[in-house]
Each structure stands twice: as structure tokens, then as C-alpha cells.
Design a protein around this motif. Structure first.
Motif, PDB file in Angstrom:
ATOM      1  N   ARG A 150      -8.890   2.546   8.738  1.00  0.00           N
ATOM      2  CA  ARG A 150     -10.283   2.097   8.573  1.00  0.00           C
ATOM      3  C   ARG A 150     -10.571   1.730   7.122  1.00  0.00           C
ATOM      4  O   ARG A 150     -11.320   0.802   6.838  1.00  0.00           O
ATOM      5  CB  ARG A 150     -11.252   3.179   9.054  1.00  0.00           C
ATOM      6  N   ALA A 151      -9.963   2.481   6.198  1.00  0.00           N
ATOM      7  CA  ALA A 151     -10.224   2.230   4.773  1.00  0.00           C
ATOM      8  C   ALA A 151      -9.665   0.885   4.325  1.00  0.00           C
ATOM      9  O   ALA A 151     -10.169   0.289   3.374  1.00  0.00           O
ATOM     10  CB  ALA A 151      -9.639   3.356   3.918  1.00  0.00           C
ATOM     11  N   ILE A 152      -8.616   0.399   4.985  1.00  0.00           N
ATOM     12  CA  ILE A 152      -7.996  -0.862   4.550  1.00  0.00           C
ATOM     13  C   ILE A 152      -8.348  -2.011   5.490  1.00  0.00           C
ATOM     14  O   ILE A 152      -7.766  -3.091   5.394  1.00  0.00           O
ATOM     15  CB  ILE A 152      -6.456  -0.737   4.429  1.00  0.00           C
ATOM     16  N   ALA A 153      -9.310  -1.791   6.391  1.00  0.00           N
ATOM     17  CA  ALA A 153      -9.718  -2.860   7.307  1.00  0.00           C
ATOM     18  C   ALA A 153     -10.172  -4.060   6.473  1.00  0.00           C
ATOM     19  O   ALA A 153     -10.874  -3.914   5.478  1.00  0.00           O
ATOM     20  CB  ALA A 153     -10.848  -2.365   8.198  1.00  0.00           C
ATOM     21  N   GLY A 154      -9.746  -5.238   6.849  1.00  0.00           N
ATOM     22  CA  GLY A 154     -10.131  -6.432   6.114  1.00  0.00           C
ATOM     23  C   GLY A 154      -9.155  -6.809   5.015  1.00  0.00           C
ATOM     24  O   GLY A 154      -9.182  -7.930   4.517  1.00  0.00           O
ATOM     25  N   GLU A 155      -8.298  -5.853   4.614  1.00  0.00           N
ATOM     26  CA  GLU A 155      -7.255  -6.180   3.643  1.00  0.00           C
ATOM     27  C   GLU A 155      -5.974  -6.470   4.406  1.00  0.00           C
ATOM     28  O   GLU A 155      -5.799  -5.997   5.529  1.00  0.00           O
ATOM     29  CB  GLU A 155      -6.989  -4.986   2.720  1.00  0.00           C
ATOM     30  N   SER A 156      -5.079  -7.248   3.815  1.00  0.00           N
ATOM     31  CA  SER A 156      -3.796  -7.436   4.490  1.00  0.00           C
ATOM     32  C   SER A 156      -2.662  -7.083   3.539  1.00  0.00           C
ATOM     33  O   SER A 156      -2.569  -7.625   2.441  1.00  0.00           O
ATOM     34  CB  SER A 156      -3.654  -8.872   4.993  1.00  0.00           C
ATOM     35  N   TYR A 157      -1.871  -6.145   3.961  1.00  0.00           N
ATOM     36  CA  TYR A 157      -0.720  -5.705   3.184  1.00  0.00           C
ATOM     37  C   TYR A 157       0.558  -6.209   3.835  1.00  0.00           C
ATOM     38  O   TYR A 157       0.639  -6.315   5.060  1.00  0.00           O
ATOM     39  CB  TYR A 157      -0.693  -4.170   3.111  1.00  0.00           C
ATOM     40  N   ASP A 158       1.553  -6.517   3.011  1.00  0.00           N
ATOM     41  CA  ASP A 158       2.863  -6.869   3.554  1.00  0.00           C
ATOM     42  C   ASP A 158       3.614  -5.605   3.949  1.00  0.00           C
ATOM     43  O   ASP A 158       4.344  -5.579   4.927  1.00  0.00           O
ATOM     44  CB  ASP A 158       3.678  -7.640   2.512  1.00  0.00           C
ATOM     45  N   LEU A 159       3.425  -4.571   3.155  1.00  0.00           N
ATOM     46  CA  LEU A 159       4.163  -3.319   3.379  1.00  0.00           C
ATOM     47  C   LEU A 159       3.234  -2.136   3.175  1.00  0.00           C
ATOM     48  O   LEU A 159       2.406  -2.152   2.258  1.00  0.00           O
ATOM     49  CB  LEU A 159       5.287  -3.178   2.348  1.00  0.00           C
ATOM     50  N   LEU A 205       0.859  -1.189   0.000  1.00  0.00           N
ATOM     51  CA  LEU A 205       0.000   0.000   0.000  1.00  0.00           C
ATOM     52  C   LEU A 205       0.896   1.239   0.000  1.00  0.00           C
ATOM     53  O   LEU A 205       1.828   1.333   0.799  1.00  0.00           O
ATOM     54  CB  LEU A 205      -0.889   0.016   1.250  1.00  0.00           C
ATOM     55  N   VAL A 206       0.634   2.162  -0.912  1.00  0.00           N
ATOM     56  CA  VAL A 206       1.386   3.425  -0.928  1.00  0.00           C
ATOM     57  C   VAL A 206       0.416   4.559  -0.610  1.00  0.00           C
ATOM     58  O   VAL A 206      -0.582   4.740  -1.308  1.00  0.00           O
ATOM     59  CB  VAL A 206       2.041   3.672  -2.304  1.00  0.00           C
ATOM     60  N   CYS A 207       0.706   5.301   0.439  1.00  0.00           N
ATOM     61  CA  CYS A 207      -0.159   6.419   0.828  1.00  0.00           C
ATOM     62  C   CYS A 207       0.372   7.702   0.188  1.00  0.00           C
ATOM     63  O   CYS A 207       1.549   8.030   0.342  1.00  0.00           O
ATOM     64  CB  CYS A 207      -0.187   6.568   2.342  1.00  0.00           C
ATOM     65  N   LEU A 208      -0.506   8.385  -0.522  1.00  0.00           N
ATOM     66  CA  LEU A 208      -0.123   9.605  -1.236  1.00  0.00           C
ATOM     67  C   LEU A 208      -0.982  10.762  -0.757  1.00  0.00           C
ATOM     68  O   LEU A 208      -2.141  10.580  -0.430  1.00  0.00           O
ATOM     69  CB  LEU A 208      -0.405   9.461  -2.737  1.00  0.00           C
ATOM     70  N   LYS A 209      -0.429  11.942  -0.793  1.00  0.00           N
ATOM     71  CA  LYS A 209      -1.224  13.120  -0.482  1.00  0.00           C
ATOM     72  C   LYS A 209      -1.080  14.123  -1.609  1.00  0.00           C
ATOM     73  O   LYS A 209       0.007  14.282  -2.172  1.00  0.00           O
ATOM     74  CB  LYS A 209      -0.752  13.756   0.831  1.00  0.00           C
ATOM     75  N   GLN A 210      -2.182  14.804  -1.906  1.00  0.00           N
ATOM     76  CA  GLN A 210      -2.112  15.882  -2.889  1.00  0.00           C
ATOM     77  C   GLN A 210      -1.896  17.184  -2.127  1.00  0.00           C
ATOM     78  O   GLN A 210      -2.627  17.482  -1.173  1.00  0.00           O
ATOM     79  CB  GLN A 210      -3.420  15.922  -3.664  1.00  0.00           C
ATOM     80  N   PRO A 227       9.519  -8.092  11.015  1.00  0.00           N
ATOM     81  CA  PRO A 227       8.508  -8.912  10.348  1.00  0.00           C
ATOM     82  C   PRO A 227       7.505  -8.034   9.611  1.00  0.00           C
ATOM     83  O   PRO A 227       7.304  -6.876   9.979  1.00  0.00           O
ATOM     84  CB  PRO A 227       7.838  -9.660  11.510  1.00  0.00           C
ATOM     85  N   THR A 228       6.892  -8.586   8.578  1.00  0.00           N
ATOM     86  CA  THR A 228       5.786  -7.888   7.922  1.00  0.00           C
ATOM     87  C   THR A 228       4.488  -8.336   8.587  1.00  0.00           C
ATOM     88  O   THR A 228       4.460  -9.417   9.192  1.00  0.00           O
ATOM     89  CB  THR A 228       5.737  -8.224   6.417  1.00  0.00           C
ATOM     90  N   PRO A 229       3.414  -7.579   8.518  1.00  0.00           N
ATOM     91  CA  PRO A 229       3.320  -6.286   7.849  1.00  0.00           C
ATOM     92  C   PRO A 229       4.111  -5.213   8.587  1.00  0.00           C
ATOM     93  O   PRO A 229       4.183  -5.216   9.817  1.00  0.00           O
ATOM     94  CB  PRO A 229       1.821  -5.983   7.895  1.00  0.00           C
TER      95      PRO A 229
END
Lengths: 268, 322
Positions: free
Chosen positions: A114-123, A4-9, A183-185
Motif C-alpha cells: 500500500r505504501a508504494i502504490a502508484g510507484e513502479s519498481y524494477d526490483l 526498493l529495499v525493505c528493511l526491518k529494525q 521479468p521485472t518487476p
């Protein structure tokens, strides 16, 4: 590896910054662009994916590497996600809300988790800080809310043991470095300048139109400015320090005055 | 009571920025100031207890030999619970940036970062929009507050303690095993250029636009007998080697004369050069922060001013006219 990459405008580098009448925000009638430090986070993710695909180190039977770009921002911020998709992200998540610019780092971190709840990211990768409010905290708070380890000011990332662990090179002050392994995540805040940023290709821009972009809203996630833990009471243009002498005139006149002062400071 | 979390260098010495944090805590004027130290040797204890603090909380545990954010946060939460401060204050170092947001969140509070001044005991001043604006920021009421103060923003010269060293309270902290394994600290291929003793430096920034314009900067440096240096973006782009970089991630310099060409003056750059005796800045943006610390400033097009300056310097090799 799922990243997941978090970006801001943020307002463009040369955009004039003008304060709203309420003195708590800036006027939003300026051009916006992706926060430059976040572009380096995206670049790091793209390079990790390329290295895994080319190196054949995708673990057997595992899902393919995937890069997801996420932003928390008003409607205009979808442009940042389109750019990330054009550069090579696989899909995007837009946490939309007109109140997004009013959120502090803690509230934005709540929105992201909250937006990524239920998803699992390694990084999860972020830039070091946003060039607008400069908190430099959002990634670390996301890690804390997820209970994941983190490291900041990262120059290089190396997956270890498939995708179970990650090694990262931290920059310390004064030109020193240190490798850390966890360890990840895991959440990593990426240092700017870790490599040359790529441009979107024409093909990439075309493909971006067909890549999935999931919309959710701050309202759906229950995130509002009342979650903020710090409050901007007043914004102002800082007073310039007095004492410095501004040299005026044509370029040649300025140069002559400057040369005289330089000679006074460092006579030969 | 304000609790200042001190940091030590790998050498064991207390980071001078932590002493500035103690000075900042005093300047807040809200009463007692205590300090916390994690690990650290007798010399660090001595340096801190010689400061005007009420008490030093000295965290003890074998894991404290090496920095790790998890360990630091757990140890500091324990010290926090024992000391019950109203505010936690620390220097805005790379290490603090790594763990302070986690600490604040773990405490159920917030971090106000990179503070340059205080308006009142509850309102802190910090830069925003790359220093183009300043913001007065407060904590939401009734939550724990953590503040990091910008390096160089508070003066530690006034720190003096009369009488015996401050008392020390040992705190046996019990952090979990760190999740993050930390390797040795190292430097890349040794620095070929030591800018820290250069008497004159010409430094270039983003404003030079293209690597081919470096020749102009080199001519200027030659005309002044100066070393050439740069801000981070120039070295990141590979236009100049990393060992020419001045700033928090590069070298710290203190020349007699520092000429900044096309450098806007981001704080990461300023911390590396604001000890210079005389600062001269050439920049097209009159609002560039570099002008705030410049003794002499030229607002103008560096592509006009620099060639004219080279010519003027070459024409006046002798004594100054006035």
C-alpha cells in the motif's frame, strides 16, 4: 533501475530478550539495529547500482538508478532509514506506527504494497528473514500481492535486457545452486553473506541528512493488527533439553574435565 | 483432513523431511492424512503410498518436471480445491520457503513457518528471536492454514503402513506457463573437503571473533585428530573456505564427536550436525541453543578454555583417567 529495499529494525544481537507481562510481545527497552539479512539486501542493491553506473549500462533516456529504503516500524525505526541513506540509498519511506511490531508477515506485506502504490519498481529486495520473528515470508507475500514473480535465497543478481528482466542465482540445499530468470518487476529475498557489508562514510552520513524521507502511517494505509492472519498466543523461554552435562570450575578445571571426556569418546 | 505436500530430490527420491511432515500430520491427531506429489516418478509414488496415508494426490503436467513457485502454487491450489483439506503441511525446506508463503496467501490464508511442535491441533510451536524464545501460534479462525515443520523436529521412525499401498488419485493440473525460467542445478568447484565421513570435528563460529584466532582452533583440531569446520558466518567472512561449512547451506556431518567452539547453535547450523554421536559445546552464553543439544557443555570464555583444553589434551595422550 529503480530498486526498493525493505528493511526491518530488530533488537540487537546481544540484547536481552525479555517477555512482556501479557506474554505476547517482548519488552522494547532494548537497543535496536537493522536486521542483518536486510543489510545484505541493501548491499546487493548498492552493488547493482554501482555496476550499472560504472558499466554505463544505464539504458539511454531512462531515469537514473534509484535505491529507495523502506521500513514498517515505530518512530525508532527512522534510525534504520537514516543508516540506509548514509550507506547510499537515495531516498526512504517510513511506514510509521506504534502497532507495527504486532503485525504478522501478511499485514506487513500489505503495509509495504500500500505504501508504494502508484510507484513502479524494477526490483524489490528483502533480507531472507528477520532475526526477531523469523517469519521469512514478507518478501514472497509482497510479490504475491503485487502479482510479481519472486525468487528466494539469492546469491547474485544480473540485469538482463536493460531492466526488463533479471537473472538471479538461487542457493539450494547442500551447496547446490541454480540460475533463474524472470521479468521485472520482481521480488528477490537475498541470502546473507553475499558480500562484505560496507560502512557508511562520513560524507554519506552528512549527505543522508538532506535526502528525502517520506513519512506515512499504518493508520493512513488502513493497516492494523486485525489484518493479521496468525496470532501469537504466548511467548516463553523454551525449556532446555535435559541430559547434557555442564562442566564447572575454573577454565583449567573445565578443560581438564572436558579433556577426560573427549579421551573417553575418542581414545587414541 | 491434513494434506502433506511431499518434495522430491533432483534424483527423484522423496525428501526424508517430507516423511517427517507426514509424521507431524499424524501427531496432530485430527484424523485423516493425505499426501500430494507434483510430478515425480513411480519410486516416489511407491515411497509415499507405503506411508500411513489415506490417499495420494498425484499432480500431473509437463511443467511439473522442474520446480517453479508459480507452477507449484497453481497446481497445489487445484489439488487443494479437489481434496478440501483442513490444513496443508510441509517440511520447512528451501523449496517450501520459496513457495509456501505464496500458496498460503493465494488461498486467502496464512503460513505458520518453521514449526517444531504442536501444543494442540490448533496451536503450533515455533522458535522466535533466533531460538531464544518459543511462541505458541494459531491461525485466525476460518482461514486456510499452511504449516511448515522444521527438519528433524518430528520423528518419522514410527511411520508404518499395514496392508496394500494407499490409493492414488491422479490430478491433471493446468498451470500457466511459468514466468520464471529455471536453469540447471549445479555445484560450484567440487568440494575439496568431505566432512561427512570425518570421525571428529572441531567447528568454530562467530565467537572466535577474529581470523587470527583460527590458529588456536587449528591447534585444538590437531590435538584431537579432528577436521576443522565452521558455521556459516565464518565462511561468509572468508575466514575459512566454503567447503568447511556445516549446516543447511553447507555439509551435513555425523561424526563420533563434534566440538562446537563459539557457535551459538542457530537452527541452520544444528540441522547440519545434530546427527553427531556426541556434541560438546564451549560458549560464553549459557542460553545459547547449542547447549540444548550438547552432551557436554562448558559455559565460559573460549579464549581461556580452549588453550587450557589443548594443554590438557597434550598432557593426556594416553587412555582416559576413568
Amino acid at each position: 533501475m529503480k530498486i526498493l529495499v525493505c528493511l526491518k529494525q530488530v533488537p540487537g544481537k546481544d540484547a536481552p530478550v525479555r517477555i512482556e507481562a501479557n506474554q505476547r510481545a517482548i519488552r522494547d527497552d532494548v537497543p535496536y539495529e537493522i536486521n542483518e539479512p536486510d543489510l545484505f539486501a541493501l548491499e546487493a542493491a548498492l552493488r547493482l547500482k554501482e555496476a550499472q553506473v560504472q558499466g554505463g549500462s544505464e539504458p539511454a533516456g531512462e531515469p537514473q538508478s534509484e535505491i529507495v529504503a523502506l521500513t514498517v516500524g515505530p518512530a525508532r525505526a527512522s534510525q534504520a532509514l537514516r543508516e540506509a541513506l548514509a550507506k547510499g540509498a537515495d531516498r526512504a519511506i517510513h511506514v510509521e506506527g506504534a502497532e507495527a511490531p504486532q503485525l504478522d508477515a501478511y499485514a506487513v506485506a500489505e503495509a509495504i504494497t500500500r505504501a508504494i502504490a502508484g510507484e513502479s519498481y524494477d526490483l524489490i529486495l528483502t533480507g531472507l528473514q528477520a532475526d526477531d520473528d523469523g517469519f521469512g515470508q514478507t518478501g514472497v507475500i509482497v510479490a504475491e500481492l503485487l502479482g510479481a514473480p519472486h525468487a528466494t535465497i539469492i546469491m547474485e543478481i544480473v540485469p538482463v535486457a536493460g531492466r526488463a528482466r533479471i537473472r538471479a542465482k538461487r542457493e539450494l540445499e547442500g551447496g547446490r545452486f541454480q540460475w533463474v530468470e524472470m521479468p521485472t518487476p520482481a521480488v528477490l529475498a537475498i541470502q546473507s553473506g553475499i558480500g562484505k557489508l560496507r560502512y557508511a562514510t562520513l560524507m554519506g552520513i552528512k549527505q543522508a541528512k538532506n535526502k528525502p524521507l517520506r513519512q506515512t502511517t499504518l493508520e493512513e494505509l488502513g493497516v492494523r493488527p486485525s489484518l493479521n492472519r496468525q496470532v501469537i498466543e504466548r511467548l516463553y523461554v523454551p525449556a532446555k533439553r535435559q541430559g547434557g552435562e555442564l562442566l564447572t570450575g575454573t577454565a583449567a578445571e573445565q578443560a581438564a574435565q572436558l579433556a577426560a571426556r573427549i579421551r573417553r569418546e575418542i581414545p587414541r | 483432513m491434513i494434506l502433506v505436500v511431499a518434495e522430491t530430490h533432483a534424483s527423484g527420491e522423496v525428501n526424508p523431511a517430507s516423511l517427517e511432515a507426514i509424521a507431524a500430520a499424524q501427531q496432530l491427531g485430527t484424523g485423516a492424512v493425505c499426501a500430494a506429489l507434483l510430478g515425480g516418478d513411480a519410486s516416489a509414488v511407491a515411497a509415499l503410498t507405503a506411508c500411513p496415508i489415506e490417499r495420494l494426490y498425484h499432480g500431473q503436467h509437463p511443467s511439473l518436471a522442474t520446480y517453479s513457485p508459480d507452477v507449484w502454487v497453481q497446481a497445489l491450489v487445484q489439488i487443494y480445491e479437489q481434496a478440501q483439506p483442513t490444513l496443508v503441511l510441509l517440511a520447512h525446506t528451501y523449496q517450501a520457503r520459496d513457495f509456501a508463503p505464496q500458496l498460503a496467501t493465494r488461498l486467502g490464508g496464512a503460513l505458520i513457518s518453521d514449526v517444531t511442535g504442536v501444543k494442540s491441533p490448533a496451536i503450533f510451536i515455533r522458535p522466535m528471536y533466533q531460538g531464544k524464545l518459543a511462541a505458541e501460534v494459531s491461525f485466525r479462525p476460518d482461514i486456510p492454514g499452511v504449516v511448515t515443520v522444521q527438519i528433524g523436529a518430528f520423528n518419522r521412525a514410527s511411520l508404518r503402513r499395514d496392508g496394500a499401498p494407499a490409493p492414488v488419485t491422479m490430478v491433471n493440473v493446468t498451470p500457466d506457463a511459468p514466468r520464471i525460467e529455471a536453469g540447471e542445478i549445479f555445484t560450484e568447484a567440487k568440494q575439496a573437503i568431505d566432512l561427512s565421513h570425518a570421525p571428529v570435528i572441531v567447528a568454530v563460529g562467530r565467537g572466535i571473533k577474529d581470523p587470527k584466532n583460527l590458529d588456536m582452533a587449528r591447534q585444538l583440531a590437531a590435538a584431537m585428530g579432528a577436521e576443522l569446520a565452521a558455521s556459516r558466518p565464518i565462511c561468509d567472512s572468508g575466514w575459512l573456505p566454503m567447503d568447511r561449512q556445516v549446516g543447511s547451506s553447507g555439509q551435513t556431518v555425523a561424526p563420533k564427536l563434534y566440538l562446537a567452539v563459539g557457535i551459538s547453535g542457530a537452527i541452520q547450523h544444528l540441522v547440519g550436525m545434530r546427527g553427531s554421536r556426541t556434541v560438546v559445546a564451549i560458549n560464553k552464553d549459557p542460553d545459547a541453543p547449542i547447549f540444548e543439544i550438547a552432551d557436554y557443555g562448558v559455559v565460559g570464555d573460549l579464549f581461556e578454555v580452549v588453550p587450557a583444553l589443548i594443554a590438557a589434551l597434550q598432557a593426556s595422550p594416553g587412555a582416559p583417567p576413568d
